[in-house]
Write a protein that holds these residues in place. Structure first.
Motif, short mmCIF file in Angstrom:
data_model
loop_
_atom_site.label_atom_id
_atom_site.label_comp_id
_atom_site.label_asym_id
_atom_site.label_seq_id
_atom_site.Cartn_x
_atom_site.Cartn_y
_atom_site.Cartn_z
N GLU A 57 15.41 -8.33 -8.58
CA GLU A 57 14.31 -7.62 -7.93
C GLU A 57 13.56 -8.55 -6.99
OE1 GLU A 57 11.56 -5.72 -10.53
OE2 GLU A 57 13.08 -4.48 -11.51
N SER A 59 9.90 -8.42 -4.79
CA SER A 59 8.66 -7.76 -4.37
C SER A 59 7.98 -8.61 -3.31
CB SER A 59 7.71 -7.57 -5.56
OG SER A 59 8.28 -6.68 -6.50
N GLY A 62 3.41 -7.09 -3.18
CA GLY A 62 3.19 -6.12 -4.25
C GLY A 62 4.11 -4.91 -4.23
N LYS A 63 5.05 -4.86 -3.28
CA LYS A 63 5.94 -3.69 -3.19
C LYS A 63 7.38 -4.11 -3.39
CE LYS A 63 2.98 -0.99 -0.12
NZ LYS A 63 2.87 -0.27 1.18
N ASN A 64 8.09 -3.35 -4.23
CA ASN A 64 9.52 -3.58 -4.42
C ASN A 64 10.25 -3.21 -3.13
OD1 ASN A 64 12.33 -3.27 -5.10
ND2 ASN A 64 11.72 -3.24 -7.26
N ILE A 65 10.96 -4.17 -2.54
CA ILE A 65 11.53 -3.94 -1.21
C ILE A 65 12.67 -2.93 -1.23
CG2 ILE A 65 10.84 -6.26 -0.50
CD1 ILE A 65 13.82 -7.02 -0.45
N LYS A 66 13.24 -2.69 -2.42
CA LYS A 66 14.34 -1.72 -2.51
C LYS A 66 13.83 -0.30 -2.26
CE LYS A 66 17.52 -2.56 -5.65
NZ LYS A 66 18.25 -2.60 -6.94
N SER A 67 12.60 -0.03 -2.66
CA SER A 67 12.06 1.32 -2.55
C SER A 67 11.13 1.51 -1.36
CB SER A 67 11.31 1.69 -3.84
OG SER A 67 10.29 0.74 -4.09
N ASP A 68 10.81 0.43 -0.65
CA ASP A 68 9.85 0.54 0.45
C ASP A 68 10.16 -0.51 1.51
OD1 ASP A 68 7.70 0.76 2.15
OD2 ASP A 68 6.18 0.78 0.57
N SER A 69 10.68 -0.07 2.64
CA SER A 69 11.07 -1.02 3.70
C SER A 69 9.93 -1.30 4.69
CB SER A 69 12.28 -0.47 4.48
OG SER A 69 11.94 0.74 5.12
N SER A 70 8.77 -0.67 4.49
CA SER A 70 7.67 -0.84 5.45
C SER A 70 7.13 -2.27 5.46
CB SER A 70 6.53 0.13 5.13
OG SER A 70 5.97 -0.16 3.86
N TYR A 71 7.41 -3.05 4.39
CA TYR A 71 6.93 -4.43 4.31
C TYR A 71 7.44 -5.27 5.48
CZ TYR A 71 11.49 -6.31 2.99
OH TYR A 71 12.80 -6.69 3.01
#
Length: 235
Positions: A57, A59, A62-71
């Motif tokens: 995993e 992150s 604070g965001k898991n990159i697998k579920s949110d690419s906006s990072y």
């Protein structure tokens, strides 16, 4: 800022990352070091979403990159080799990247810092390697992102441009940003880094300050400390 748990990545039978764990706090300059084949580039590409790990995993902020690419919009990335279109002029490339990403305030300031005004209407294919690297730096730093990843940023730079880059990195750190750097230039790493992250055989061998690394290896200076790690693990 960055949290990595049990990261594995194989290319065929070659395991490049083998259960890597790493926490990077917000704010400061972190040098990611290690011998060729230690997994540095793969780690960075996993962080950027350019390589998908087999397990683990990641992150970022604070965001898991697998579920949110906006990072990704909050990362400025300087690749080791910038493959620019040769027939494009410097000014055209900067304008194109600005149009793609938006929210640029610092481009003119950076063009002046790296003395690129005489090259703005020259084609990228006609530039020297050092001048291309300055263009690469302008494209990286002209966005105000909280995370900056620099892969071999000193490549091809003359001594004056190198001094300007050091000041620029320090000024970004002063804004509370997190900066990850890979470099083979140990004097640059020693001067600019707050912490060292040393990779060996796909795992984190050491994370801490240069002073702590010298204490751990019982060596008088940074270069000998690095050499000691490599010698001990290839004896």
């Amino acid at each position: 800022m960055i949290e990595i748990k049990e990261l594995y990545k194989k290319f065929g039978k070659n395991e490049v990352l083998s259960g890597l764990n790493l926490d990077i706090e917000q704010g400061g300059i972190f040098a990611v070091l290690g011998p060729n084949g230690s997994g540095k580039t793969t780690l960075i590409k996993c962080l950027l979403g350019m390589v998908i790990p087999n397990k683990g995993e990641i992150s970022v902020m604070g965001k898991n990159i697998k579920s949110d690419s906006s990072y990704r919009h909050k990362i400025d990335y300087l690749p080791q080799i910038a493959n620019f279109p040769n027939n494009l002029k410097v000014r055209e490339l900067i304008t194109m990247i600005k149009d793609l990403r938006g929210k640029v305030q610092l481009d003119q300031e950076l063009i002046s810092l790296f003395k690129l005004e005489p090259y703005l209407d020259k084609k990228l294919g006609n530039l020297s390697g050092g001048t291309k690297q300055k263009v690469n730096l302008v494209l990286t730093f002209m966005f105000d992102s909280p995370l900056i990843i620099l892969d071999e940023p000193t490549s091809g730079l003359d001594p004056i441009s190198l001094l300007r880059l050091k000041k620029l990195i320090q000024s970004e750190k002063a804004k509370g940003k997190t900066i990850l750097i890979t470099s083979h230039i140990m004097s640059f790493v020693e001067e600019i880094s707050d912490q060292i992250v040393f990779l060996l055989e796909g795992k984190i061998y050491f994370k801490g300050s240069i002073t702590e690394l010298k204490d751990k290896t019982n060596q008088p200076d940074f270069e000998h400390a690095i050499a000691s790690i490599l010698t001990d693990n290839h004896a």
